[in-house]
Write an enzyme that holds these catalytic residues in place. Structure first.
Site, mmCIF file in Angstrom:
data_model
loop_
_atom_site.group_PDB
_atom_site.id
_atom_site.type_symbol
_atom_site.label_atom_id
_atom_site.label_comp_id
_atom_site.label_asym_id
_atom_site.label_seq_id
_atom_site.Cartn_x
_atom_site.Cartn_y
_atom_site.Cartn_z
ATOM 1 N N LYS A 227 0.840 -1.198 0.000
ATOM 2 C CA LYS A 227 0.000 0.000 0.000
ATOM 3 C C LYS A 227 0.879 1.253 0.000
ATOM 4 O O LYS A 227 0.641 2.182 -0.750
ATOM 5 C CB LYS A 227 -0.920 -0.026 1.228
ATOM 6 C CG LYS A 227 -1.876 1.128 1.280
ATOM 7 C CD LYS A 227 -2.867 0.968 2.391
ATOM 8 C CE LYS A 227 -3.619 2.264 2.602
ATOM 9 N NZ LYS A 227 -4.518 2.219 3.736
ATOM 10 N N GLU A 233 10.997 -4.363 3.805
ATOM 11 C CA GLU A 233 11.129 -5.782 3.447
ATOM 12 C C GLU A 233 10.645 -6.027 2.012
ATOM 13 O O GLU A 233 11.292 -6.715 1.218
ATOM 14 C CB GLU A 233 10.287 -6.661 4.391
ATOM 15 C CG GLU A 233 10.677 -6.586 5.849
ATOM 16 C CD GLU A 233 9.874 -5.547 6.605
ATOM 17 O OE1 GLU A 233 9.712 -4.405 6.088
ATOM 18 O OE2 GLU A 233 9.413 -5.852 7.714
ATOM 19 N N GLY A 287 -4.695 -1.973 5.272
ATOM 20 C CA GLY A 287 -3.869 -3.096 4.813
ATOM 21 C C GLY A 287 -4.471 -4.449 5.148
ATOM 22 O O GLY A 287 -4.599 -5.320 4.285
ATOM 23 N N ARG A 288 -4.872 -4.658 6.403
ATOM 24 C CA ARG A 288 -5.372 -5.988 6.798
ATOM 25 C C ARG A 288 -6.830 -6.213 6.399
ATOM 26 O O ARG A 288 -7.411 -7.238 6.721
ATOM 27 C CB ARG A 288 -5.152 -6.202 8.296
ATOM 28 C CG ARG A 288 -5.713 -5.126 9.176
ATOM 29 C CD ARG A 288 -5.162 -5.202 10.602
ATOM 30 N NE ARG A 288 -5.533 -4.019 11.369
ATOM 31 C CZ ARG A 288 -4.857 -2.887 11.381
ATOM 32 N NH1 ARG A 288 -3.763 -2.757 10.658
ATOM 33 N NH2 ARG A 288 -5.264 -1.854 12.106
ATOM 34 N N GLU A 373 -3.390 -6.735 15.213
ATOM 35 C CA GLU A 373 -2.972 -5.413 14.722
ATOM 36 C C GLU A 373 -4.132 -4.422 14.831
ATOM 37 O O GLU A 373 -3.919 -3.231 14.986
ATOM 38 C CB GLU A 373 -2.473 -5.506 13.274
ATOM 39 C CG GLU A 373 -1.591 -4.332 12.882
ATOM 40 C CD GLU A 373 -0.816 -4.561 11.590
ATOM 41 O OE1 GLU A 373 0.371 -4.913 11.652
ATOM 42 O OE2 GLU A 373 -1.404 -4.369 10.517
ATOM 43 N N HIS A 404 -1.835 -32.638 18.576
ATOM 44 C CA HIS A 404 -0.615 -33.310 19.027
ATOM 45 C C HIS A 404 0.471 -32.306 19.369
ATOM 46 O O HIS A 404 1.652 -32.662 19.440
ATOM 47 C CB HIS A 404 -0.152 -34.286 17.946
ATOM 48 C CG HIS A 404 -1.204 -35.307 17.642
ATOM 49 N ND1 HIS A 404 -1.426 -36.406 18.446
ATOM 50 C CD2 HIS A 404 -2.157 -35.353 16.672
ATOM 51 C CE1 HIS A 404 -2.446 -37.105 17.958
ATOM 52 N NE2 HIS A 404 -2.915 -36.484 16.894
ATOM 53 N N LYS A 532 10.053 -0.139 13.070
ATOM 54 C CA LYS A 532 10.511 0.083 11.689
ATOM 55 C C LYS A 532 11.550 1.198 11.653
ATOM 56 O O LYS A 532 12.582 1.076 10.994
ATOM 57 C CB LYS A 532 9.332 0.510 10.801
ATOM 58 C CG LYS A 532 8.405 -0.580 10.365
ATOM 59 C CD LYS A 532 7.439 0.002 9.322
ATOM 60 C CE LYS A 532 6.246 -0.863 9.085
ATOM 61 N NZ LYS A 532 5.213 -0.220 8.285
HETATM 62 O O1 F6P Z 1 2.740 -4.380 9.789
HETATM 63 C C1 F6P Z 1 2.441 -3.055 9.533
HETATM 64 C C2 F6P Z 1 1.855 -2.875 8.200
HETATM 65 O O2 F6P Z 1 1.724 -1.514 8.013
HETATM 66 C C3 F6P Z 1 0.505 -3.589 8.032
HETATM 67 O O3 F6P Z 1 -0.551 -2.889 8.540
HETATM 68 C C4 F6P Z 1 0.454 -3.779 6.557
HETATM 69 O O4 F6P Z 1 -0.490 -4.747 6.219
HETATM 70 C C5 F6P Z 1 1.880 -4.170 6.264
HETATM 71 O O5 F6P Z 1 2.660 -3.401 7.154
HETATM 72 C C6 F6P Z 1 2.328 -3.951 4.852
HETATM 73 O O6 F6P Z 1 2.268 -2.601 4.489
HETATM 74 P P1 F6P Z 1 2.383 -2.171 2.984
HETATM 75 O O7 F6P Z 1 1.239 -2.753 2.240
HETATM 76 O O8 F6P Z 1 2.339 -0.674 2.991
HETATM 77 O O9 F6P Z 1 3.680 -2.689 2.442
#
Ligand code: F6P
Length: 573
Positions: A227, A233, A287-288, A373, A404, A532
């Site tokens: 987003k 990452e 995002g979620r 979250e 298990h 972060k």
């Molecule tokens: O973990 C934090 C977060 O901002 C989440 O809310 C989101 O889903 C994820 O990182 C990925 O964010 P982006 O889509 O901006 O890469």
């Protein structure tokens, strides 16, 4: 009108705002009720009411919720509904659908329901602007792209059809597509499928290196889903993928081999992905809560756009139910309130998500982000401390594997852990007696957790099993189960795209109901930011020639570890 998270007290003149959750009459009534009935055992509740199953269950289409194996009576449920009313769940629900800025800290709407709104339905507005033209255009573009890739019309730079998709994203930009694709993937190899799917979500280079090692650049397409398009990452993985592709096919190949899903179109363009290959993500989609947007493109590519639209239709069906059903017959409301009861009155710090469906193996992780979250917060919307427990720790594994591993603690551990069992009556395979055995385990576990085993029953079981009388005495206390451990059973006719859509939307709205009760904003995630920022700073400080002075802000533990890493790096070729 945007509601406010204060509790309402009924006065002869109407409802008035109260100060806080715990001081609200509805909460106090629940506290008193809990105290009075603290010794209740569910065995007795079942014995006393032969209609308990009928009275404490709900059905919506192919999805059925049995909440009878919870430590609740009709009075408990009625007091919980009073709490929901006092928290103004109905008002907040209205505000959500009306596209009001209920994500208060970011001044945004949370209008994921619009993403699954049928295209011929009424307009839906996010902060006064109709979003349906964008949603309509999105669906058309997704269908065109998915069809082209699946049919082979979309070709790579050398004219070959796409054989593998590598989806790069993390958190909400990863968990949904992988979980849904896994859940609905054809079980039998002979079923027609799309390209092979790979999901890269970890910055640990092992993951992307392993995936790329088995792939051919000419037939691989990357989807970079972020987003913000700034998530370290994801961007690091995307750069590695781009270098791998460009190394083999040259930089012009990027246009045929990269798609982006992002709200940051400038950053996407800077990365080199053309606008035609870019899917927008709007700020009213969290995002979620984004699996319903172009973040779900891998689902459409892997399974077809028709399947994705069925998934949206299932979620929309649950949206309608959430909006229209009275609170006491409303699945997300009931599930949310039971969760509040288990967390804050019974003291359960965790919720085990236990799908008896191998396809749903990704569900515990998906719901972990959704719940933790969203509601893992200690302040209410006004910045005041929330004085009660909020999001429980979510964990889980598919049955019967989990049995298990950690069920011992569910049955006899000191901590009370609430459980959601999720099972399809019909399996997607037809192999032997597997499904009956799976379901027998699901039913047995919920009953064992509820009933427990008395001393007399334990003795009888040992006699049946022929345990020698010399050993009986020593084993007896360990074979007694107190039971009275709460669980919900969510049973689907079968898990197809529609019921899966219903299920995910059920949990989304459940989380929302709980947020309203706790008075918190479920749509922001400030807690993730600090880590972060610090990681970016430490990355810089790990460089061999970085100034020591920067590091002095850290504690001695972090300083020591950085020094050790730097020393190791200096020695490593
Ligand atoms: O973990 C934090 C977060 O901002 C989440 O809310 C989101 O889903 C994820 O990182 C990925 O964010 P982006 O889509 O901006 O890469």
């Amino acid at each position: 009108m945007l509601g406010s998270h204060t509790y309402l007290e009924f006065q002869p003149t109407g409802y008035l705002h109260m100060a806080s959750l715990q001081s609200s009459p509805a909460w106090k009534a629940l506290k008193a009720h809990h105290k009075k009935y603290a010794g209740l055992h569910m065995r007795d509740l079942f014995d006393a009411d032969e209609n308990r199953f009928e009275d404490f269950s709900l059905c919506r289409g192919g999805l059925f919720l049995d909440y009878s194996k919870n430590r609740v009576t009709k009075e408990t449920m009625s007091l919980l509904i009073d709490l929901a009313k006092a928290a103004d769940v109905e008002g907040w629900r209205r505000d959500m659908v009306a596209g009001e800025p209920i994500n208060t800290t970011e001044d945004r709407a949370a209008l994921h329901v619009a993403l699954r709104n049928p295209l011929d339905h009424a307009p839906m507005q996010a902060m006064g602007e109709d979003v349906m033209p964008d949603v309509r255009a999105l669906r058309i573009k997704m269908r065109g792209t998915a069809d082209a890739i699946r049919s082979g019309a979309w070709t790579g730079a050398t004219g070959s059809a796409i054989a593998a998709i590598v989806h790069i994203g993390t958190g909400g930009s990863h968990l949904g597509p992988e979980m849904v694709t896994q859940s609905l993937a054809p079980v039998h190899q002979s079923a027609p499928g799309g390209p092979a799917m790979h999901f890269i979500s970890n910055v640990d280079g092992v993951q992307i290196t392993t995936a790329l090692d088995g792939l051919t650049p000419e037939t691989t397409l990357f989807i970079v889903a972020s987003k913000t398009f700034t998530t370290e990452e994801t961007i690091t993985n995307a750069r590695t993928a781009k270098a791998w592709l460009v190394d083999a096919l040259g930089s012009d190949a990027v246009a045929n081999h990269f798609i982006a899903v992002s709200g940051n179109t400038q950053a996407v363009a800077d990365f080199g992905i053309p606008p035609d290959n870019t899917f927008d993500l709007w700020d009213w989609v969290g995002g979620r809560y984004s699996v319903w947007s172009a973040i779900g493109l891998p689902i459409a590519i892997a399974l077809g756009m028709d399947v994705f639209e069925e998934f949206l239709a299932g979620a929309h069906d649950m949206d309608r139910h959430f909006q229209d059903a009275p609170l006491d017959a409303n699945m997300p409301v009931i599930l949310g309130l039971i969760g509040v009861w288990n967390t804050d009155f019974l003291g359960s710090p965790a919720l085990a998500i236990l799908p008896y469906d191998e396809g749903l193996r990704g569900l515990p992780d998906y719901l972990r982000q959704l719940e933790m979250e969203s509601n893992g917060k200690a302040l209410d919307t006004k910045g005041r401390p929330v004085e009660v427990g909020t999001a429980p720790v979510i964990f889980g594994d598919p049955g019967t594997r989990g049995q298990h591993a950690f069920y011992q603690a569910l049955h006899q551990g000191r901590q009370l852990i609430a459980c959601d069992f999720i099972a399809p009556m019909e399996s997607r395979h037809t192999t032997g007696s597997h499904h009956d055995r799976l379901l027998a385990n699901f039913l047995a576990q919920t009953e064992a957790l509820m009933k427990g085993r008395t001393e007399a029953e334990a003795v009888a079981a040992m006699e049946d099993q022929g345990v020698a009388s010399a050993e009986m005495k020593g084993q007896l206390p360990h074979r007694i189960f107190e039971g009275n451990r709460p669980s919900n059973s969510i049973v689907a006719d079968k898990f197809d795209a529609f019921t899966l859509g219903q299920l995910i939307a059920l949990y989304e709205h459940k989380v929302f109901v709980q947020a309203v009760v706790w008075g918190i904003n479920p749509f922001d995630q400030w807690g993730v930011e600090w880590g972060k920022e610090l990681a970016a700073q430490i990355l810089f400080e790990m460089e061999p020639d970085s100034y020591e002075a920067f590091s002095q802000e850290h504690c001695s533990s972090t300083l020591g570890l950085i020094a050790r890493l730097k020393a190791h790096k200096a020695k490593t070729p």
